[in-house]
Write a protein that holds these residues in place. Structure first.
Motif, PDB file in Angstrom:
ATOM      1  N   PRO A 128     -87.006   1.442 -15.149  1.00 21.03           N
ATOM      2  CA  PRO A 128     -86.769   0.603 -13.963  1.00 21.03           C
ATOM      3  C   PRO A 128     -87.746   0.979 -12.850  1.00 21.03           C
ATOM      4  N   TYR A 129     -88.217  -0.023 -12.142  1.00 22.03           N
ATOM      5  CA  TYR A 129     -89.269   0.201 -11.153  1.00 22.03           C
ATOM      6  C   TYR A 129     -88.980  -0.657  -9.920  1.00 22.03           C
ATOM      7  N   THR A 130     -89.018  -0.027  -8.748  1.00 26.37           N
ATOM      8  CA  THR A 130     -88.794  -0.743  -7.476  1.00 26.37           C
ATOM      9  C   THR A 130     -90.103  -0.774  -6.688  1.00 26.37           C
ATOM     10  N   TYR A 131     -90.403  -1.934  -6.142  1.00 25.19           N
ATOM     11  CA  TYR A 131     -91.635  -2.057  -5.367  1.00 25.19           C
ATOM     12  C   TYR A 131     -91.424  -3.027  -4.205  1.00 25.19           C
ATOM     13  N   GLU A 132     -92.354  -2.974  -3.277  1.00 25.62           N
ATOM     14  CA  GLU A 132     -92.306  -3.867  -2.119  1.00 25.62           C
ATOM     15  C   GLU A 132     -93.261  -5.039  -2.332  1.00 25.62           C
ATOM     16  N   GLN A 139     -87.866  -6.039  -1.051  1.00 28.33           N
ATOM     17  CA  GLN A 139     -87.709  -5.062  -2.116  1.00 28.33           C
ATOM     18  C   GLN A 139     -87.447  -5.789  -3.441  1.00 28.33           C
ATOM     19  N   LYS A 140     -88.253  -5.491  -4.452  1.00 28.39           N
ATOM     20  CA  LYS A 140     -88.122  -6.127  -5.756  1.00 28.39           C
ATOM     21  C   LYS A 140     -87.883  -5.062  -6.827  1.00 28.39           C
ATOM     22  N   GLU A 141     -87.212  -5.476  -7.899  1.00 28.98           N
ATOM     23  CA  GLU A 141     -86.985  -4.572  -9.021  1.00 28.98           C
ATOM     24  C   GLU A 141     -87.443  -5.235 -10.321  1.00 28.98           C
ATOM     25  N   ILE A 171     -88.247  -4.183 -14.808  1.00 29.35           N
ATOM     26  CA  ILE A 171     -88.259  -3.209 -15.896  1.00 29.35           C
ATOM     27  C   ILE A 171     -89.681  -3.161 -16.450  1.00 29.35           C
ATOM     28  N   GLN A 172     -90.277  -1.993 -16.377  1.00 27.33           N
ATOM     29  CA  GLN A 172     -91.668  -1.859 -16.795  1.00 27.33           C
ATOM     30  C   GLN A 172     -91.749  -1.030 -18.072  1.00 27.33           C
TER      31      GLN A 172
END
Length: 459
Positions: free
Chosen positions: A246-250, A311-313, A315-316
């Motif tokens: 899981p990956y969170t990014y702006e 804020q976005k999430e 799955i990478q």
């Protein structure tokens, strides 16, 4: 069965290469903008006016594909052709029209645009003069091209060959062995069907390999056997796999303040308005959306608005390495190798020939296949002249062992990856391939100037 074109091509006569023009995509893009005014582009810190398109020369050498398309192209003075161009995507570009706000466009955006829409280009090379052409300028006219193929060696840069639009259908069906039209038909019947476009793009260039000669090997003299998978003894190894993380990014998005009067003033200068009552023959009404601006060729550069951060999430997939001490490593034993009998091996070559044809790629090593078969049959009390291959051939063909000139494995037949389009079974797919390859020929190539390589297989 789809008709791909003639198969009675003369492979014995000398075929000279053709020279074509190689162009940077950003040059064509900038040149097309000149209809809107004075176009300047930026190199380092200097703004340069766009005056002409600078081109270089590239070569299409003798190949199965060039011999097929030769009858349909026009050679100028025997060497040059306008029927192909090479488009390169090496540079982003920053430009301005009539000294207005600078606009930036990425090379990936140019690639996407021209792949989808094709490209129109006017060469400065004059057509061969005809009696009906009274004016010199009539010998240079714009030509629309469609994307034909990307060379695997140029995949990172996106450099690719474009072909004159009215030749595209003929060319792409030859390169894909008719699968291009089959995909079109099957997509109409099943709009949700997924096709192997990436694999198809990789293998369609096999017939464009530069040929040093040609050889014909009938399919009923080619024995196809399954390749062997072997395992090593237990050893230290690294097992590489993908794992989901899981990956969170702006995500930043610039929101234009469409109610700011300066925004209206700017688009008025470009011939547009957000106000319906102001619309006229010279000013077009558009909606207050970024999509409407983009669809009308207006690129916004970050003024009169603000940046919204969200804020976005997602799955990478990431690479995961596991170190083990007792892994048995699998290897495909022959993978693309084959054998060719001494009796049909080209006399002017040594060691092996590297063969390419329609969805076929194999390195055929020189050997005494027939002599080996005879010795084997003698040792095992088998009648050599009567033995047939239906139990060992991959497609169950009843071939006479005494007539076999070439032995290959399934790994040389790239079309096996597209069985679903060629009938759904190995037998139907082979029948499709056999019908298409009927009377077609094989080419021999030169590898690194050392050993003549590359033969093309056909029936």
């Amino acid at each position: 069965m789809i008709d791909i074109g003639k198969n009675n091509i003369n492979y014995t006569k000398l075929l000279n290469p053709i020279y074509i023009e190689s162009i940077q995509a950003n040059q064509i893009y900038l040149n097309d903008l000149k209809s809107k005014g004075c176009v300047k582009y930026k190199i380092k810190n200097e703004w340069i006016e766009q005056n002409k398109i600078y081109t270089r020369r590239a070569v299409l050498a003798d190949s199965l594909f060039l011999r097929f398309i030769e009858e349909s192209i026009t050679r100028i003075n025997g060497k040059f052709s306008k029927d192909f161009i090479i488009l390169k995507f090496d540079y982003d570009t920053e430009y301005k029209i009539n000294d207005e706000e600078p606009i930036k466009i990425k090379k990936d955006e140019l690639r996407t645009y021209y792949y989808k829409n094709g490209v129109t280009f006017t060469s400065e090379v004059k057509d061969t003069k005809k009696r009906k052409q009274a004016k010199e300028n009539e010998r240079c006219s714009p030509i629309h091209y469609k994307m034909l193929m990307r060379s695997p060696g140029k995949a990172k840069d996106g450099e690719c060959v474009f072909i004159r639009e009215n030749l595209h259908h003929k060319a792409i069906n030859f390169l894909t062995m008719g699968l291009y039209d089959l995909m079109d038909e099957q997509s109409k019947l099943d709009p949700d069907k997924i096709f192997k476009i990436v694999e198809l793009s990789a293998y369609l260039t096999l017939t464009t390999a530069v040929a040093n000669g040609y050889i014909q090997i009938p399919l009923n003299r080619v024995l196809v056997v399954p390749d062997e998978e072997v395992y090593s003894k237990p050893q230290k190894a690294v097992i590489v796999s993908n794992k989901s993380v899981p990956y969170t990014y702006e995500e930043k998005e610039f929101v234009i303040d469409f109610n700011n009067p300066h925004v209206e003033e700017l688009i008025n200068k470009k011939g547009f308005t957000f106000e319906k009552e102001k619309a006229s023959e010279t000013i077009k009404y558009i909606e207050k959306t970024k999509e409407a601006l983009k669809n009308n060729g207006i690129r916004w550069n970050g003024n009169y608005g603000n940046t919204v951060v969200t804020q976005k999430e997602l799955i990478q997939q990431e690479c995961d390495a596991e170190y083990v001490s007792n892994e048995c490593v699998k290897n495909v034993l022959w993978d693309g190798m084959g054998l060719i009998d001494e009796s049909v091996f080209p006399k002017n070559m040594n060691g092996f020939i590297y063969c390419r044809s329609h969805f076929f790629k194999s390195c055929l090593f020189r050997g005494n296949i027939k002599e080996f078969f005879k010795d084997y049959c003698t040792e095992h009390n088998i009648e050599y002249d009567k033995f047939t291959t239906e139990k060992i051939d991959l497609f169950g063909r009843k071939l006479s062992l005494a007539n076999i000139d070439v032995v290959i494995t399934d790994k040389s037949l790239k079309w096996l990856k597209f069985i679903d389009m060629m009938g759904g079974t190995k037998k139907k797919a082979f029948d499709y391939y056999k019908q298409y390859m009927k009377n077609r020929t094989i080419g021999l190539l030169l590898l690194k100037r050392l050993i003549p390589v590359n033969g093309e297989i056909c029936s």
